[in-house]
Design a protein around this motif. Structure first.
Motif, PDB file in Angstrom:
ATOM      1  N   LYS A   1       0.846 -34.890 -23.610  1.00 52.91           N
ATOM      2  CA  LYS A   1       2.124 -34.164 -23.637  1.00 52.91           C
ATOM      3  C   LYS A   1       3.050 -34.663 -22.521  1.00 52.91           C
ATOM      4  O   LYS A   1       4.263 -34.762 -22.709  1.00 52.91           O
ATOM      5  N   ASN A   2       2.461 -34.963 -21.369  1.00 55.19           N
ATOM      6  CA  ASN A   2       3.262 -35.536 -20.272  1.00 55.19           C
ATOM      7  C   ASN A   2       3.890 -36.864 -20.691  1.00 55.19           C
ATOM      8  O   ASN A   2       5.071 -37.136 -20.424  1.00 55.19           O
ATOM      9  N   MET A   3       3.097 -37.700 -21.358  1.00 49.67           N
ATOM     10  CA  MET A   3       3.581 -39.016 -21.800  1.00 49.67           C
ATOM     11  C   MET A   3       4.651 -38.864 -22.884  1.00 49.67           C
ATOM     12  O   MET A   3       5.609 -39.627 -22.947  1.00 49.67           O
ATOM     13  N   GLN A   4       4.468 -37.842 -23.714  1.00 50.61           N
ATOM     14  CA  GLN A   4       5.476 -37.584 -24.761  1.00 50.61           C
ATOM     15  C   GLN A   4       6.808 -37.192 -24.132  1.00 50.61           C
ATOM     16  O   GLN A   4       7.875 -37.662 -24.551  1.00 50.61           O
TER      17      GLN A   4
ATOM     18  N   ARG B   1       7.982 -38.104 -21.411  1.00 47.95           N
ATOM     19  CA  ARG B   1       8.604 -39.286 -20.775  1.00 47.95           C
ATOM     20  C   ARG B   1       8.894 -40.390 -21.791  1.00 47.95           C
ATOM     21  O   ARG B   1       9.152 -41.529 -21.412  1.00 47.95           O
ATOM     22  N   ALA B   2       8.838 -40.042 -23.089  1.00 47.91           N
ATOM     23  CA  ALA B   2       9.186 -40.953 -24.191  1.00 47.91           C
ATOM     24  C   ALA B   2       8.343 -42.224 -24.205  1.00 47.91           C
ATOM     25  O   ALA B   2       8.791 -43.292 -24.622  1.00 47.91           O
ATOM     26  N   LEU B   3       7.068 -42.094 -23.782  1.00 50.36           N
ATOM     27  CA  LEU B   3       6.159 -43.243 -23.807  1.00 50.36           C
ATOM     28  C   LEU B   3       5.354 -43.303 -25.107  1.00 50.36           C
ATOM     29  O   LEU B   3       4.869 -44.371 -25.481  1.00 50.36           O
ATOM     30  N   ILE B   4       5.219 -42.167 -25.770  1.00 49.34           N
ATOM     31  CA  ILE B   4       4.404 -42.098 -26.996  1.00 49.34           C
ATOM     32  C   ILE B   4       5.060 -41.167 -28.013  1.00 49.34           C
ATOM     33  O   ILE B   4       5.898 -40.326 -27.663  1.00 49.34           O
TER      34      ILE B   4
END
Length: 631
Positions: A479-482, A484-487
């Motif tokens: 969810k953190n990566m989401q 930050r638009a990484l995944i």
């Protein structure tokens, strides 16, 4: 050596034992092998927990029920008693650490599933412990005639041979005479002391009624007895629907089924225990470890699959010894529907093989592989994918679980679909900025090489294991990566976790289980026929029928069951009833239910009187289902 009663006072805050508990505990303390049959509410766990605390060393508790193990460990830890469990799905390195804790950490209880004792190296480690007692809980599972037979239990006799000086105690709440004898034989107990508490519950009225409108009668019962109650149904949909209907009618209800996540289960349970909600509508997932003394009524709206389960569920009423009611409501369509639900969905050998192979293919498990691998699982999606009937497939998976081929843990989970949307160098940069998340992120990259090109379903349990973390933490990182638009991330609800406990061997696995499957299916048919006999027998006391099933002979009728109440009713004067009906209908047209409410007579007597009036052409039944005077 501490006194058992002092232990009871110190940890349980009780000043006396329940019937037979003290005798059973004394038998164990004298190092006797012991068999204890204590029907529901008898306090089985005290019978091995107290003597284990009296003696030096650690008690091994073998139980097939993970939820019950966790519940007992939670309660013991809350009392300051050190206890741990070895359940399925725990990595080998963690098991070694847990067993080290048992050996050097002054633990008093080690809970094990019977399947764990099939690992030779675990047995070798257990032999190094100072064991003071081995308790076999749910011991009916060792008998091929028991209602939940598990072959792994039959290996326990090996444990007995290895530790002949350690006393064994076998405990069960529901066993027919045949099962009782089989438990003693299969465990090879050495001249055991046998203690049996009667199945008789003098304060519990067994009421069985054939009704068309169950909800109407359910409301009547709960309004008449507005005390804590349990309403049992057989599926999740009915669970929610009946709960909603009760709340709309002003009866405070909550619900409980296997599809709720742990937080929802705990909240709903707490609300009922604290009586913020008076009624618990539940599937058979509810009840383990529940000991609420003031439950007034237990109502079954659907037929149970066997009388053992029914007796245990019904027996949750009236544990405070006050008058209580076990009500079973059914109609003719229930018998047909229940046969479809319990008997027609029993998997045969061919179907079991189909399900097993498709499960392995679904999770991409190669032949000879798969042991100790865990996967999130949604039964409905699986059945849709392979065009399989849900109930029959569920039964097949449950059978594989009971036989120790896999562990089917019906907990709420999530299916996770992920695609990385930035180059790999950006992912590496992210892990350098957030080093606490590095192990999880790298675990994903290493195990899912195509994750940059396509959305891939992640096995979050596997990632958590490899990163020495938790599944919740894996989802949090994603969810953190989401954010930050990484995944790209999609989360879907699942309802189970499946852990494979053996390597994939299609024919070998299924052929080994075929004979067990056949005998279990035959047993389930017999048990269901016993349920039908119980509900449809209108010539004997319901208490007598139940006691006879469990091998007890009762001389006197109970005088409080539905049969006894009907038998002891005075024969009605139908001439008076028919006159009263005509008087009412001269005032206005009424339905049969409205007349029953006004006249306060039984449905059967009312129908008999109405039929007489119809035959005499004194009244007419209208298309609106109301009666009117024939003018």
């Amino acid at each position: 050596m501490p006194n058992p009663l002092d232990i009871l006072k110190k940890y349980w805050n009780h000043t006396s034992f329940r019937p037979l508990q003290e005798e059973i505990i004394e038998s164990v303390l004298q190092n006797n092998d012991t068999f204890a049959l204590l029907p529901t509410g008898g306090g089985k766990s005290i019978c091995f927990q107290v003597p284990a605390l009296v003696k030096e060393g650690i008690c091994i508790v073998v139980s097939p029920l993970i939820a019950l193990m966790k519940d007992q460990i939670k309660n013991l830890n809350a009392k300051g008693i050190k206890a741990i469990a070895l359940t399925g799905g725990i990595p080998e390195n963690e098991i070694i650490e847990l067993l080290d804790n048992c050996q050097y950490g002054n633990y008093k209880f080690l809970y094990l599933s019977p399947e764990r004792l099939q690992n030779d190296w675990i047995i070798e480690r257990i032999k190094q412990l100072k064991i003071n007692l081995i308790a076999i809980d749910e011991a009916h599972c060792i008998s091929q005639w028991g209602h939940d037979f598990r072959p792994a239990y039959t290996k326990l006799a090996t444990l007995k041979k290895m530790m002949p000086k350690v006393p064994f105690i076998a405990l069960t709440a529901s066993a027919t005479p045949q099962v009782q004898q089989d438990i003693v034989t299969q465990l090879e107990l050495n001249t055991p002391k046998i203690y049996k508490k009667s199945f008789q519950r003098d304060n519990l009225a067994y009421l069985v009624y054939s009704v068309e409108d169950k909800y109407y009668f359910l409301q009547k019962i709960l309004h008449k007895h507005p005390n804590p109650s349990i309403v049992y149904v057989t599926n999740r949909k009915a669970c929610v629907e009946f709960c909603n209907m009760l709340n709309k009618s002003g009866i405070s209800a909550t619900y409980y089924h296997g599809g709720l996540n742990s937080k929802e289960k705990e909240q709903n349970m707490t609300n009922w225990l604290q009586e913020k909600n008076t009624v618990m509508v539940a599937t058979n997932a509810f009840g383990m470890g529940i000991d609420k003394p003031n439950v007034k009524t237990v109502i079954h709206l659907h037929l149970p699959s066997n009388l053992e389960s029914y007796y245990q569920e019904a027996g949750r009423a009236g544990r405070n010894e006050e008058k209580a009611y076990a009500v079973l409501l059914y109609n003719k369509s229930d018998i047909i529907q229940s046969k479809t639900q319990f008997i027609d969905v029993l998997p045969n050998k061919e179907y079991l093989k189909t399900v097993f192979i498709k499960l392995c293919n679904f999770f991409q498990i190669a032949y000879g592989e798969g042991i100790d691998e865990s996967f999130s699982f949604n039964l409905q999606q699986f059945c849709i994918k392979y065009n399989l009937p849900i109930l029959k497939t569920y039964n097949a998976i449950q059978f594989l679980d009971r036989q120790g081929v896999l562990n089917f843990n019906q907990k709420y989970a999530q299916k996770v679909l992920v695609q990385f949307t930035v180059p790999s160098k950006e992912i590496i940069r992210y892990t350098s900025i957030y080093p606490n998340e590095e192990e999880i992120v790298l675990g994903i990259v290493r195990n899912y090489s195509g994750i940059y090109e396509n959305k891939i379903a992640l096995n979050t349990l596997l990632i958590a294991k490899k990163a020495n973390s938790t599944e919740e933490q894996v989802v949090k990182v994603l969810k953190n990566m989401q954010q930050r638009a990484l995944i790209e991330l999609d989360l879907f609800d699942n309802d189970a976790i499946i852990t494979f406990l053996e390597i994939r061997e299609d024919d070998s696995t299924v052929n080994r289980l075929a004979k067990i499957l056949k005998s279990q299916n035959e047993l389930k048919i017999q048990q269901f026929e016993s349920v039908l006999s119980y509900i449809t027998n209108n010539t004997a006391c319901k208490n007598k029928l139940l006691m006879a099933y469990f091998g007890e002979t009762v001389q006197e009728d109970c005088k409080i069951c539905s049969y006894c109440l009907q038998k002891n009713q005075k024969q009605p004067n139908f001439t008076v009833i028919e006159t009263k009906i005509l008087e009412l209908l001269f005032q206005k047209d009424l339905s049969s239910r409205e007349m029953q409410e006004i006249l306060k007579i039984s449905k059967d007597n009312l129908i008999f009187a109405l039929q007489n009036l119809l035959e005499q052409e004194k009244i007419v039944l209208q298309t609106s289902n109301t009666y009117t005077v024939n003018k």
